[in-house]
Design a protein around this motif. Structure first.
Motif, PDB file in Angstrom:
ATOM      1  N   UNK A 424      10.242   1.265   5.777  1.00 21.31           N
ATOM      2  CA  UNK A 424      11.103   2.108   4.991  1.00 21.31           C
ATOM      3  C   UNK A 424      10.828   1.952   3.463  1.00 21.31           C
ATOM      4  N   UNK A 425      10.343   3.160   2.884  1.00 23.33           N
ATOM      5  CA  UNK A 425       9.670   3.005   1.572  1.00 23.33           C
ATOM      6  C   UNK A 425      10.984   3.168   0.497  1.00 23.33           C
ATOM      7  N   UNK A 426      10.577   2.617  -0.577  1.00 18.33           N
ATOM      8  CA  UNK A 426      11.571   2.225  -1.611  1.00 18.33           C
ATOM      9  C   UNK A 426      11.484   3.774  -2.160  1.00 18.33           C
ATOM     10  N   UNK A 427      10.401   4.560  -2.340  1.00 15.71           N
ATOM     11  CA  UNK A 427      10.108   5.808  -2.907  1.00 15.71           C
ATOM     12  C   UNK A 427      10.416   6.989  -1.947  1.00 15.71           C
ATOM     13  N   UNK A 428      11.381   7.378  -1.773  1.00 22.42           N
ATOM     14  CA  UNK A 428      11.779   9.038  -1.064  1.00 22.42           C
ATOM     15  C   UNK A 428      10.505  10.039  -1.055  1.00 22.42           C
ATOM     16  N   UNK A 429       9.944   9.991  -2.339  1.00 26.55           N
ATOM     17  CA  UNK A 429       8.975  11.041  -2.626  1.00 26.55           C
ATOM     18  C   UNK A 429       7.509  10.584  -2.393  1.00 26.55           C
ATOM     19  N   UNK A 430       7.162   9.513  -1.797  1.00 24.59           N
ATOM     20  CA  UNK A 430       5.984   8.678  -1.574  1.00 24.59           C
ATOM     21  C   UNK A 430       5.249   9.477  -0.593  1.00 24.59           C
ATOM     22  N   UNK A 431       4.161  10.053  -0.791  1.00 21.34           N
ATOM     23  CA  UNK A 431       3.055  10.572   0.001  1.00 21.34           C
ATOM     24  C   UNK A 431       2.245   9.650   0.721  1.00 21.34           C
ATOM     25  N   UNK A 432       2.267   9.265   2.082  1.00 18.11           N
ATOM     26  CA  UNK A 432       1.433   8.390   2.480  1.00 18.11           C
ATOM     27  C   UNK A 432       0.175   9.117   3.327  1.00 18.11           C
ATOM     28  N   UNK A 433      -1.136   8.743   2.883  1.00 18.26           N
ATOM     29  CA  UNK A 433      -2.346   9.208   3.513  1.00 18.26           C
ATOM     30  C   UNK A 433      -3.267   7.874   4.211  1.00 18.26           C
ATOM     31  N   UNK A 434      -3.578   8.174   5.485  1.00 18.37           N
ATOM     32  CA  UNK A 434      -4.258   7.123   6.182  1.00 18.37           C
ATOM     33  C   UNK A 434      -5.512   7.823   6.273  1.00 18.37           C
ATOM     34  N   UNK A 435      -6.903   7.167   5.767  1.00 20.04           N
ATOM     35  CA  UNK A 435      -8.268   7.695   5.741  1.00 20.04           C
ATOM     36  C   UNK A 435      -8.896   6.796   6.747  1.00 20.04           C
ATOM     37  N   UNK A 436      -9.503   7.305   7.901  1.00 17.29           N
ATOM     38  CA  UNK A 436     -10.471   6.364   8.621  1.00 17.29           C
ATOM     39  C   UNK A 436     -11.969   6.354   8.047  1.00 17.29           C
ATOM     40  N   UNK A 437     -12.470   7.486   7.782  1.00 16.35           N
ATOM     41  CA  UNK A 437     -13.703   7.390   7.154  1.00 16.35           C
ATOM     42  C   UNK A 437     -13.856   8.847   6.105  1.00 16.35           C
ATOM     43  N   UNK A 438     -14.996   9.150   5.691  1.00 19.27           N
ATOM     44  CA  UNK A 438     -15.135  10.256   4.864  1.00 19.27           C
ATOM     45  C   UNK A 438     -14.781  11.543   5.806  1.00 19.27           C
ATOM     46  N   UNK A 439     -14.690  11.523   6.862  1.00 17.12           N
ATOM     47  CA  UNK A 439     -14.515  12.985   7.683  1.00 17.12           C
ATOM     48  C   UNK A 439     -13.057  12.920   8.436  1.00 17.12           C
TER      49      UNK A 439
END
Length: 444
Positions: A424-439
Motif C-alpha cells: 500500500x503506497x503512501x502516494x496514490x498517484x505513484x506510477x510503479x514500473x518494473x524493468x527486467x532488462x533493456x527489452x
C-alpha cells in the motif's frame, strides 16, 4: 575523350581548392597530423609554404630515430605568429630534454594556448622542463609521465585547464609551487593510477577552481592524504581514495561523486564538507563506518545516488534520508552486479525511528537499478520507500536479467515483484514500473 574529361575534372577540383580562403585551408590542415601537413607542400605553388602557418601542431615520435632532428627543422621553418596548440608525444631515448625546453620556449614566444606533453613510460623519469614555469598565454596544459621538481612558484596567469597524469612530484612543495602560480585555474584533473611519488600530503589550494577530478589507485602507498581547499568548487569527482585521509573545504560545492574503491568513515567532518551539494553520489567500499550522531544537514540536496554493492549500505541510506529534508530524487544502483554474491554478508535493515521529512513532503522520483529480488533486506528497503513517500510520482525498479539456465527463477521473481506491487503506497498517484532488462518491462 574519357581521359581528357577526367583530367579536366581533376583540374577543376584543384582550382576549387585553390579558391578557398587561406583561413579555411589552414583550419583543414590543422585537423591533420603535422607530418602529413608538411607533405601538402608538393600539391601546388600556393601550398608550398602554407604548412608553415598552421596554428595546431602535433608530433608523435612513433619510434622515429630522427624525431628530435625533424621537430627542430620544422620549428626553424615554421612562421605562424600564434600557436593554438602543441602536442608532443615522445620517449626518453628519442629526445634530449634540452630540445623539449627549446621547442616549448619557441611555442610560448608565439602565444601558445594549449600544450600537451606525453612522455612514454620509461624506467628513468623525464623531468618537467623549467621553461614551462612561465607563460602568460597558456590556457590548457596536460602532462603525462613526468617528474615534477619545482622549487619556486610558477606563473601561468591564463591557465584554466590542468591535467596531471601519472606524474611524480619531488616533495609536497612541488605541487604547491605548481598550483599557486595558476590564479584563474578552473579545471584540474589528477590521475595517479599505479604511479607513486615522494609526497606526504597532496595539497590542492586553488581559490578559482570550479571542477576537480581525482583518480587514485595506489592503495595507500606513498601519499598519505589530500588537503583540498577550494572555496569556489562546484563539481567534484573522486575515484579510488582507499586508505587515504581526505580534508575537504568546498563551501560552494554543487555536485559530488565518490566512486569505486573510495573508503571513508562517514563522520560529521566528512559530511560537513559536502553539505552544500545539490547532487551527490556515494559508492563507498567496506569497511563502511558511520559515526553517530551527526549534526550535518543537507538542506540543498535534491538528488542522491547510493551504491548498493557494499555491506550494510542501507545504513548510509538511513542516515542520508534523515539529514536531507528536501530530497526529490533517490537512486539506488549496483553498477558491478557480477561481483556481488547473493550471500553477501550485510546485517539487518533498521528503518529510521521517524519517517524522514523528505519522504513526507519532497521525494518525487525513486529509481533502483539492479535490485536483487532474492534478498529480504532489499525488499524491506523498497517497501519502506513505497509505504512512506507521500509525494512520490514515479518508482522504477530494475532487476538483472535471468540466464537461460536459470528459468526456474523466473516464476519466483515474478511472485516477489507482485508482492512488492501489493504494498500500500503512501502516494496514490505513484506510477510503479518494473524493468527486467533493456527489452522488457511491466507496468502496474
Amino acid at each position: 575523350m574519357e581521359q581528357e574529361r577526367l583530367r579536366n575534372r581533376g583540374i577543376m577540383k584543384e582550382d576549387r581548392m585553390n579558391q578557398l580562403p587561406e583561413e579555411l585551408l589552414l583550419h583543414i590542415l590543422s585537423l591533420l597530423p603535422t607530418e602529413t601537413v608538411v607533405t601538402t607542400s608538393v600539391l601546388s605553388k600556393r601550398w608550398r609554404s602554407l604548412w608553415k602557418l598552421v596554428p595546431n601542431l602535433e608530433f608523435d615520435s612513433d619510434h622515429h630515430h630522427t624525431f628530435s632532428e625533424n621537430v627542430c627543422k620544422f620549428f626553424l621553418s615554421h612562421k605562424a605568429p600564434v600557436l593554438k596548440s602543441l602536442h608532443l608525444k615522445f620517449g626518453l631515448h628519442e629526445v634530449n630534454p634540452v630540445d623539449v625546453g627549446i621547442w616549448v620556449g619557441i611555442a610560448f614566444a608565439r602565444n601558445l594556448r594549449e600544450l600537451v606533453l606525453h612522455c612514454l613510460p620509461h624506467p628513468e623519469t623525464f623531468t618537467f622542463p623549467s621553461s614551462l614555469c612561465t607563460c602568460n598565454t597558456l590556457e590548457t596544459l596536460e602532462l603525462k609521465f613526468f617528474l615534477v621538481d619545482i622549487t619556486s612558484p610558477v606563473l601561468m596567469k591564463s591557465l584554466r585547464t590542468l591535467r596531471l597524469q601519472f606524474l611524480g612530484f619531488r616533495g609536497d612543495e612541488s605541487i604547491c609551487n605548481l598550483l599557486s602560480g595558476c590564479p584563474v585555474l578552473e579545471d584540474l584533473v589528477v590521475d595517479r593510477c599505479g604511479y607513486c611519488h615522494d609526497v606526504v600530503t597532496f595539497t590542492i589550494s586553488v581559490p578559482s577552481l570550479q571542477r576537480l577530478w581525482i583518480h587514485e589507485d595506489n592503495h595507500g602507498e606513498g601519499i598519505r592524504g589530500y588537503m583540498i581547499n577550494v572555496p569556489s568548487l562546484k563539481f567534484l569527482e573522486i575515484i579510488g581514495l582507499k586508505g587515504f585521509d581526505l580534508c575537504l573545504n568546498a563551501p560552494e560545492l554543487v555536485e559530488a561523486y565518490f566512486f569505486e574503491g573510495s573508503s571513508y568513515i562517514i563522520s560529521e567532518k566528512f559530511l560537513g564538507s559536502l553539505k552544500s551539494a545539490r547532487h551527490l553520489s556515494l559508492d563507498l567500499s567496506p569497511p563502511l563506518e558511520i559515526a553517530y550522531p551527526t549534526r550535518s544537514n543537507f538542506d540543498q540536496l535534491i538528488s542522491l545516488e547510493i551504491g548498493t554493492r557494499k555491506a550494510e549500505w542501507w545504513n548510509l541510506l538511513t542516515l542520508m534520508l534523515e539529514i536531507s529534508p528536501k530530497l526529490q530524487v533517490l537512486k539506488l544502483t549496483d553498477e558491478y552486479l557480477n561481483f556481488r554474491k547473493d550471500g553477501l554478508v550485510g546485517g539487518k535493515w533498521n528503518e529510521p525511528k521517524y519517517v524522514p521529512e523528505c519522504l513526507l513532503s519532497h521525494l518525487e522520483k525513486f529509481v533502483w537499478i539492479r535490485y536483487i529480488w532474492e534478498r529480504e533486506e532489499e525488499k524491506e528497503v523498497a517497501t519502506y520507500i513505497l509505504k512512506n513517500a507521500r509525494r512520490l510520482k514515479k518508482a522504477t525498479i530494475s532487476t538483472n536479467s535471468i540466464e537461460s539456465n536459470e528459468f526456474n527463477k523466473l516464476e519466483r521473481r515474478l511472485n516477489r515483484l507482485k508482492e512488492l506491487d501489493g504494498v500500500v503506497r503512501a502516494s496514490s498517484s505513484c506510477h510503479l514500473l518494473f524493468e527486467f532488462d533493456s527489452s522488457c518491462s511491466i507496468h502496474f
